[in-house]
Design a protein around this motif. Structure first.
Motif, PDB file in Angstrom:
ATOM      1  N   UNK A   1      20.153  19.227  46.895  1.00  0.00           N
ATOM      2  CA  UNK A   1      19.664  18.372  47.978  1.00  0.00           C
ATOM      3  C   UNK A   1      18.316  18.857  48.512  1.00  0.00           C
ATOM      4  N   UNK A   2      18.100  20.188  48.486  1.00  0.00           N
ATOM      5  CA  UNK A   2      16.844  20.734  48.982  1.00  0.00           C
ATOM      6  C   UNK A   2      15.727  20.662  47.946  1.00  0.00           C
ATOM      7  N   UNK A   3      16.086  20.635  46.656  1.00  0.00           N
ATOM      8  CA  UNK A   3      15.081  20.627  45.592  1.00  0.00           C
ATOM      9  C   UNK A   3      15.214  19.359  44.762  1.00  0.00           C
ATOM     10  N   UNK A   4      14.827  18.219  45.272  1.00  0.00           N
ATOM     11  CA  UNK A   4      14.908  16.997  44.455  1.00  0.00           C
ATOM     12  C   UNK A   4      13.944  17.063  43.284  1.00  0.00           C
ATOM     13  N   UNK A   5      14.453  16.741  42.106  1.00  0.00           N
ATOM     14  CA  UNK A   5      13.626  16.801  40.907  1.00  0.00           C
ATOM     15  C   UNK A   5      13.683  18.131  40.197  1.00  0.00           C
ATOM     16  N   UNK A   6      14.402  19.100  40.739  1.00  0.00           N
ATOM     17  CA  UNK A   6      14.533  20.386  40.081  1.00  0.00           C
ATOM     18  C   UNK A   6      13.494  21.397  40.532  1.00  0.00           C
ATOM     19  N   UNK A   7      13.560  22.588  39.915  1.00  0.00           N
ATOM     20  CA  UNK A   7      12.668  23.680  40.296  1.00  0.00           C
ATOM     21  C   UNK A   7      11.214  23.378  39.939  1.00  0.00           C
ATOM     22  N   UNK A   8      10.985  22.747  38.776  1.00  0.00           N
ATOM     23  CA  UNK A   8       9.614  22.544  38.308  1.00  0.00           C
ATOM     24  C   UNK A   8       8.853  21.529  39.143  1.00  0.00           C
ATOM     25  N   UNK A   9       9.553  20.671  39.894  1.00  0.00           N
ATOM     26  CA  UNK A   9       8.880  19.621  40.656  1.00  0.00           C
ATOM     27  C   UNK A   9       8.458  20.060  42.052  1.00  0.00           C
ATOM     28  N   UNK A  10       8.708  21.305  42.405  1.00  0.00           N
ATOM     29  CA  UNK A  10       8.415  21.771  43.755  1.00  0.00           C
ATOM     30  C   UNK A  10       6.974  22.282  43.847  1.00  0.00           C
ATOM     31  N   UNK A  11       6.317  22.070  44.974  1.00  0.00           N
ATOM     32  CA  UNK A  11       4.902  22.479  45.090  1.00  0.00           C
ATOM     33  C   UNK A  11       4.714  23.988  45.221  1.00  0.00           C
ATOM     34  N   UNK A  12       5.614  24.668  45.908  1.00  0.00           N
ATOM     35  CA  UNK A  12       5.472  26.118  46.120  1.00  0.00           C
ATOM     36  C   UNK A  12       6.456  26.835  45.212  1.00  0.00           C
ATOM     37  N   UNK A  13       5.991  27.237  44.059  1.00  0.00           N
ATOM     38  CA  UNK A  13       6.859  27.919  43.107  1.00  0.00           C
ATOM     39  C   UNK A  13       6.065  29.009  42.401  1.00  0.00           C
ATOM     40  N   UNK A  14       6.791  29.954  41.815  1.00  0.00           N
ATOM     41  CA  UNK A  14       6.157  31.046  41.075  1.00  0.00           C
ATOM     42  C   UNK A  14       7.135  31.602  40.055  1.00  0.00           C
ATOM     43  N   UNK A  15       6.601  32.136  38.987  1.00  0.00           N
ATOM     44  CA  UNK A  15       7.419  32.705  37.913  1.00  0.00           C
ATOM     45  C   UNK A  15       7.133  34.189  37.803  1.00  0.00           C
ATOM     46  N   UNK A  16       8.183  34.979  37.792  1.00  0.00           N
ATOM     47  CA  UNK A  16       8.056  36.430  37.653  1.00  0.00           C
ATOM     48  C   UNK A  16       8.808  36.927  36.444  1.00  0.00           C
ATOM     49  N   UNK A  17       8.282  37.972  35.841  1.00  0.00           N
ATOM     50  CA  UNK A  17       8.920  38.568  34.655  1.00  0.00           C
ATOM     51  C   UNK A  17       8.959  40.080  34.809  1.00  0.00           C
ATOM     52  N   UNK A  18      10.026  40.682  34.292  1.00  0.00           N
ATOM     53  CA  UNK A  18      10.164  42.142  34.293  1.00  0.00           C
ATOM     54  C   UNK A  18      11.146  42.507  33.197  1.00  0.00           C
ATOM     55  N   UNK A  19      10.706  43.400  32.272  1.00  0.00           N
ATOM     56  CA  UNK A  19      11.514  43.748  31.099  1.00  0.00           C
ATOM     57  C   UNK A  19      11.880  42.453  30.362  1.00  0.00           C
ATOM     58  N   UNK A  20      13.176  42.147  30.225  1.00  0.00           N
ATOM     59  CA  UNK A  20      13.597  40.918  29.546  1.00  0.00           C
ATOM     60  C   UNK A  20      14.014  39.835  30.530  1.00  0.00           C
ATOM     61  N   UNK A  21      13.798  40.055  31.820  1.00  0.00           N
ATOM     62  CA  UNK A  21      14.235  39.110  32.842  1.00  0.00           C
ATOM     63  C   UNK A  21      13.117  38.146  33.205  1.00  0.00           C
ATOM     64  N   UNK A  22      13.499  36.891  33.444  1.00  0.00           N
ATOM     65  CA  UNK A  22      12.572  35.856  33.861  1.00  0.00           C
ATOM     66  C   UNK A  22      13.172  35.162  35.077  1.00  0.00           C
ATOM     67  N   UNK A  23      12.376  35.008  36.125  1.00  0.00           N
ATOM     68  CA  UNK A  23      12.849  34.390  37.365  1.00  0.00           C
ATOM     69  C   UNK A  23      11.875  33.308  37.801  1.00  0.00           C
ATOM     70  N   UNK A  24      12.403  32.124  38.041  1.00  0.00           N
ATOM     71  CA  UNK A  24      11.615  31.024  38.599  1.00  0.00           C
ATOM     72  C   UNK A  24      11.979  30.895  40.072  1.00  0.00           C
ATOM     73  N   UNK A  25      10.983  30.989  40.932  1.00  0.00           N
ATOM     74  CA  UNK A  25      11.201  31.072  42.376  1.00  0.00           C
ATOM     75  C   UNK A  25      10.562  29.863  43.060  1.00  0.00           C
ATOM     76  N   UNK A  26      11.281  29.282  44.016  1.00  0.00           N
ATOM     77  CA  UNK A  26      10.778  28.182  44.831  1.00  0.00           C
ATOM     78  C   UNK A  26      10.924  28.576  46.297  1.00  0.00           C
ATOM     79  N   UNK A  27       9.868  28.369  47.074  1.00  0.00           N
ATOM     80  CA  UNK A  27       9.888  28.646  48.508  1.00  0.00           C
ATOM     81  C   UNK A  27       9.874  27.336  49.286  1.00  0.00           C
ATOM     82  N   UNK A  28      10.698  27.300  50.329  1.00  0.00           N
ATOM     83  CA  UNK A  28      10.704  26.176  51.261  1.00  0.00           C
ATOM     84  C   UNK A  28      10.835  26.718  52.668  1.00  0.00           C
TER      85      UNK A  28
END
Length: 211
Positions: free
Chosen positions: A75-102
């Motif tokens: 309900x807070x992220x209509x359209x999914x993570x990729x459709x949000x204006x404030x987002x960022x992707x972080x990586x460390x070792x083999x981990x990948x994190x997609x982050x959205x701020x509201x």
């Protein structure tokens, strides 16, 4: 078996449980009920009547389940993570994190679970997630929604930290200087060195024996 019901009841009443206990003696009340029947002896000593001790206990359900958090995120992220204006992707070792701020009150939800539950209550991993927000004084101003995969929890926590820092740059470019001063915008490229042929690990060799 020489044991009376009164002595058993007194021993049970002396026990303390962290869960909610009802006012009825020897009865535990939870959200879902399961009964357990325990027979001490086939007959009592006096009136030759069988007696049975019955205890009803269940596991309490958490306040917010994964299903409720999933509905909240959708309900807070209509359209999914990729459709949000404030987002960022972080990586460390083999981990990948997609982050959205509201804008919100400081909630952190990772893979549709509360951050404290997902990171097993580890204070260091929780600190990794919140360091970029604390650096800028936004720890209670934004809600963080994360979709993480790969690696372990430690790598995912550090990947989330980088993702949050990169997302804060989309809020304002003025955040770059304090974040860079704390080293939060630097991608940590250190990974485990691969094992070599003929060696036990990356550099450990078998013991050499001349004779």
């Amino acid at each position: 078996m020489s044991i009376s019901i009164s002595s058993l009841a007194s021993s049970l009443s002396s026990l303390s449980f962290s869960s909610q206990i009802s006012q009825k003696p020897n009865t535990l009340s939870f959200s879902r009920s399961k009964s357990l029947s325990l027979s001490l002896s086939p007959y009592s000593n006096n009136n030759k009547q069988p007696f049975t001790l019955r205890v009803t206990a269940t596991v309490a359900s958490p306040e917010t389940t994964t299903t409720d958090l999933k509905k909240l995120v959708k309900s807070r992220l209509p359209g999914g993570f990729a459709a949000q204006p404030i987002h960022g992707t972080g990586r460390r070792k083999c981990a990948i994190a997609r982050v959205v701020l509201q804008e919100g009150t400081g909630k952190v939800i990772i893979n549709y679970r509360d951050a404290k539950e997902y990171l097993q209550g580890n204070p260091l991993w929780l600190q990794y997630v919140k360091v970029p927000l604390v650096t800028l004084g936004y720890e209670s101003s934004y809600d963080v929604f994360v979709k993480a995969h790969g690696g372990g929890l430690s790598g995912q926590a550090q990947a989330i930290s980088l993702g949050v820092a990169r997302a804060l740059l989309k809020v304002s470019q003025n955040h770059r200087i304090p974040l860079k001063r704390e080293g939060l915008l630097t991608r940590d490229s250190r990974i485990v060195e691969r094992k070599k042929v003929g060696l036990k690990k990356a550099r450990k060799a078998p013991q050499f024996s001349k004779r």
